[in-house]
Write an enzyme that holds these catalytic residues in place. Structure first.
Site, PDB file in Angstrom:
ATOM      1  CG  ASP A   6      22.004  25.392  70.797  1.00 32.62           C
ATOM      2  OD1 ASP A   6      21.455  25.176  69.613  1.00 32.62           O
ATOM      3  OD2 ASP A   6      22.957  24.865  71.248  1.00 32.62           O
ATOM      4  CG  ASP A   8      20.884  19.220  69.264  1.00 32.08           C
ATOM      5  OD1 ASP A   8      20.223  18.128  69.452  1.00 32.08           O
ATOM      6  OD2 ASP A   8      20.773  19.917  68.018  1.00 32.08           O
TER       7      ASP A   8
END
Length: 183
Positions: A6, A8
């Site tokens: 991922d 953020d």
């Protein structure tokens, strides 16, 4: 080895910046440690229109402004040539150029960038036949894990709950690099 990551909250240290900007925009005084839920509208007591207004005003800053999470660049770049690295984000496709520019600015190396426009990452992780996924959103981690993919959950105030399945909590990228050692 196929590694999904991922963006953020995992490689981009987005949440401290997000909290700072939310505080300024809505005249609040919350700290990063006060963010005990991924649902920022709930934490800040915002309606959908207020959140939309904030994102329209600050979206570019939130994509361009974060610094990398410490040790993320070095760890990921050490996997170059040893693993296939896929960045999988809930960011929308229209953020592709900004996202790539941010990644390049900080020297990240990756093989594929997928912007889903949704937090539902489980199907994508399965289709990509990932060996491991690195995430900060507890719900995403549990969904991906339930599909048979081990998940490394990078600790944050908003994801502290009991873990089930193949989810392992870590507190730093140095721990991630100790766990994932592609040959």
């Amino acid at each position: 080895m196929r590694i999904g990551i991922d963006i953020d909250g995992v490689i981009a240290n987005t949440f401290p910046l997000l909290v700072n900007e939310l505080n300024r925009f809505f005249d609040k005084n919350l700290s990063y440690d006060d963010i005990i839920s991924y649902d920022l509208a709930k934490i800040y007591n915002l309606n959908e229109d207020q959140l939309t207004e904030f994102i329209q005003a600050k979206g570019s800053l939130l994509q361009d402004g974060p610094l990398p999470v410490p040790q993320a660049v070095d760890c990921i770049n050490n996997w170059r040539g040893k693993a296939y690295v896929v960045l999988i984000s809930a960011r929308f496709e229209k953020a592709r150029d900004r996202t790539q520019q941010w990644l390049e600015r900080y020297g990240f190396h990756w093989d594929e960038l997928i912007l889903l426009g949704s937090h539902d990452k489980a199907d994508t992780c399965v289709q990509l036949k990932l060996d491991v996924f690195i995430e900060d959103n507890l719900n995403n981690a549990l969904q991906v894990s339930s599909r048979g993919i081990p998940v490394i959950l990078l600790d944050a105030p908003y994801n502290r709950a009991p873990l089930i399945g193949q989810v392992q909590r870590v507190h730093s990228w140095s721990q991630i690099c100790e766990i994932i050692t592609p040959g």
